[in-house]
Enzyme design. Structure first.
Site, PDB file in Angstrom:
ATOM      1  N   SER A   1       2.755  11.565   1.623  1.00 29.68           N
ATOM      2  CA  SER A   1       3.243  10.190   1.752  1.00 29.68           C
ATOM      3  C   SER A   1       3.035   9.440   0.454  1.00 29.68           C
ATOM      4  O   SER A   1       2.076   9.696  -0.282  1.00 29.68           O
ATOM      5  CB  SER A   1       2.441   9.513   2.864  1.00 29.68           C
ATOM      6  OG  SER A   1       2.632   8.129   2.830  1.00 29.68           O
ATOM      7  N   ALA A   2       3.904   8.461   0.230  1.00 27.43           N
ATOM      8  CA  ALA A   2       3.728   7.572  -0.924  1.00 27.43           C
ATOM      9  C   ALA A   2       2.411   6.818  -0.846  1.00 27.43           C
ATOM     10  O   ALA A   2       1.943   6.285  -1.846  1.00 27.43           O
ATOM     11  CB  ALA A   2       4.882   6.573  -0.969  1.00 27.43           C
TER      12      ALA A   2
ATOM     13  N   GLY B   1       8.424  15.383  16.669  1.00 28.53           N
ATOM     14  CA  GLY B   1       8.213  13.993  16.241  1.00 28.53           C
ATOM     15  C   GLY B   1       9.442  13.421  15.550  1.00 28.53           C
ATOM     16  O   GLY B   1      10.501  14.061  15.484  1.00 28.53           O
TER      17      GLY B   1
ATOM     18  N   TYR C   1      -6.145   7.305   6.687  1.00 28.04           N
ATOM     19  CA  TYR C   1      -4.904   8.086   6.842  1.00 28.04           C
ATOM     20  C   TYR C   1      -4.449   8.617   5.486  1.00 28.04           C
ATOM     21  O   TYR C   1      -4.177   9.808   5.310  1.00 28.04           O
ATOM     22  CB  TYR C   1      -3.793   7.215   7.473  1.00 28.04           C
ATOM     23  CG  TYR C   1      -2.419   7.798   7.305  1.00 28.04           C
ATOM     24  CD1 TYR C   1      -2.053   8.963   7.968  1.00 28.04           C
ATOM     25  CD2 TYR C   1      -1.483   7.204   6.452  1.00 28.04           C
ATOM     26  CE1 TYR C   1      -0.783   9.511   7.798  1.00 28.04           C
ATOM     27  CE2 TYR C   1      -0.224   7.744   6.282  1.00 28.04           C
ATOM     28  CZ  TYR C   1       0.128   8.902   6.946  1.00 28.04           C
ATOM     29  OH  TYR C   1       1.369   9.446   6.768  1.00 28.04           O
TER      30      TYR C   1
ATOM     31  N   LYS D   1      -4.121  12.625   3.631  1.00 29.10           N
ATOM     32  CA  LYS D   1      -2.987  13.215   2.903  1.00 29.10           C
ATOM     33  C   LYS D   1      -3.431  13.680   1.513  1.00 29.10           C
ATOM     34  O   LYS D   1      -3.047  14.749   1.037  1.00 29.10           O
ATOM     35  CB  LYS D   1      -1.848  12.198   2.775  1.00 29.10           C
ATOM     36  CG  LYS D   1      -1.212  11.802   4.090  1.00 29.10           C
ATOM     37  CD  LYS D   1      -0.480  12.969   4.722  1.00 29.10           C
ATOM     38  CE  LYS D   1       0.127  12.631   6.054  1.00 29.10           C
ATOM     39  NZ  LYS D   1       0.635  13.792   6.789  1.00 29.10           N
TER      40      LYS D   1
END
Ligand code: NAD
Ligand code: UFG
Length: 336
Positions: free
Chosen positions: A123-124, A9, A147, A151
């Protein structure tokens, strides 16, 4: 041998080049859900090291185990997952299944093979709406979409596994906004369909695949009214993984760290930098705010520097130059 999930990716491919250059031999596991096989040859050519590839879905336990069987795995770097916020709202079960289910099978397989080191792509987005800026790692978590919740759950799972497993160590890396490409123009971001994210949208306007950029919101309380983000060059981000891996292997401790530059740039500043660097005008118009967007988001990066000895070296103009090198050399992305 370092096992890299999702290594074909966008972020994984750049990190695989950096890891080889740092002397690591790699095994990539990817099911090509959001990547193309042609990336592999470019990773090998740019990295110059040893890279094995297993086409496998993380949720397929036996197929994943086959990748662990060939060589002893020192550590895992775990990129594989789905990442589109809007799609996660429409298809939450697919996101929970792939991101959490995939991580579950991975951790289970690691336990079976006594592999106790993992670097995880967080992720932030786990911070939700910032209550204060810059964002420090102890800012309360509150992801606002499925999403982001995957996380956040995975972060908790890693904490629990570390608490219950002697010797298990994780590096949880909270990325801010990755942008740009390998400076060779041979690797880059190749989103399917119309890009959701700002920078690939800009480069596709520049190459003529899209007509004009819509700037979502010009009435935020920011320098010019447009959204502000902490854009980080994907090669700096890649080096952050090399540093995190070194930390796990040498310091033998777990860590959660922001990976960003510590500075924010507005949407219009990115457009301006791109125009300056490339000489190409980006037609744009203002559109209403995008639901779920925050005005500003940028990192406090002092922990990453203090603990990992890592900080970014590249700026917004480097990101524009290298991102354009990729897009202009590969107008349609990777070949099928
Ligand atoms: P990407 O979609 O380009 O790469 C993910 C890779 O994982 C793809 O090659 C895909 O084929 C593979 N994959 C997905 N599900 C799989 C499965 N079940 N089994 C095997 N392979 C699978 O995404 P990216 O931008 O490189 O992001 C990498 C990671 O970083 C993701 O976990 C993402 O959530 C996280 N992240 C990305 C950003 C960003 O803006 N790009 C920001 C923060 C965090
Ligand atoms: N934007 C536009 N027009 C576009 C696309 C984006 O104006 O066509 C604006 C957005 O409104 C925002 C900024 O550009 O103000 C950045 O938007 P992106 O979609 O590029 O990035 P986000 O900050 O929304 O989110 C990204 C990833 C998330 C990740 C987050 C981490 O998409 O998965 O960074 O900070 F969690």
């Amino acid at each position: 041998m370092i096992l890299v999930t999702g290594g074909l990716g966008y972020i994984g491919s750049h990190t695989c080049v950096a890891l080889q250059r740092a002397g690591h031999a790699l095994t990539i596991v990817d099911n090509l859900a959001n990547s193309k096989i042609g990336v592999l040859e470019r990773i090998r050519a740019l990295g110059g090291g040893s890279v094995e590839f297993h086409r496998a879905d993380l949720r397929d336990g036996p197929a994943l185990a086959a990748a662990f069987e060939r060589h002893p795995v020192e550590a895992v770097i775990h990129f594989a997952g789905y990442k589109a916020v809007g799609e996660s709202v429409a298809k939450p079960l697919e996101y929970y299944d792939n991101n959490i289910g995939g991580t579950f099978v991975l951790l289970d397989t690691m336990a079976r093979f006594s592999v106790h080191r993992i670097v995880f792509s967080s992720s932030a987005t786990v911070y939700g709406d910032p209550q204060r800026l810059p964002l420090t790692e102890d800012h309360p978590l509150g992801a606002v979409n499925p999403y982001g919740r995957t996380k956040q759950f995975i972060e908790s799972i890693l904490t629990d596994v570390a608490a219950g497993t002697p010797g298990f160590r994780h590096a949880t890396l909270r990325y801010f906004n990755p942008m740009g490409a390998h400076p060779s123009g041979r690797l880059g971001e190749d989103p399917r369909g119309i890009p959701n994210n700002l920078f690939p949208y800009i480069t596709q306007v520049a190459i003529g695949r899209l007509q004009k950029l819509r700037v979502f919101g010009n009435d935020y309380d920011t320098v010019d009214g447009t959204g502000v983000r902490d854009f980080i060059h994907v090669m700096d981000l890649a080096e952050g993984h090399v540093a995190a891996l070194r930390y796990l292997l040498e310091k033998d401790r777990s860590i959660t760290a922001n990976l960003g530059t510590g500075r924010g740039n507005s949407v219009l500043e990115v457009v301006g930098a791109f125009e300056r660097v490339t000489g190409i005008r980006i037609p744009h118009e203002f559109a209403p705010r995008r639901p779920g967007d925050v005005a500003s988001c940028y990192a406090d990066v002092s922990r990453a520097f203090a603990e990992l000895g890592w900080k970014t070296k590249l700026g917004i103009e480097d990101m524009c130059r290298d991102g354009w090198a990729w897009q202009s050399a590969n107008p349609q992305g990777y070949p099928d």
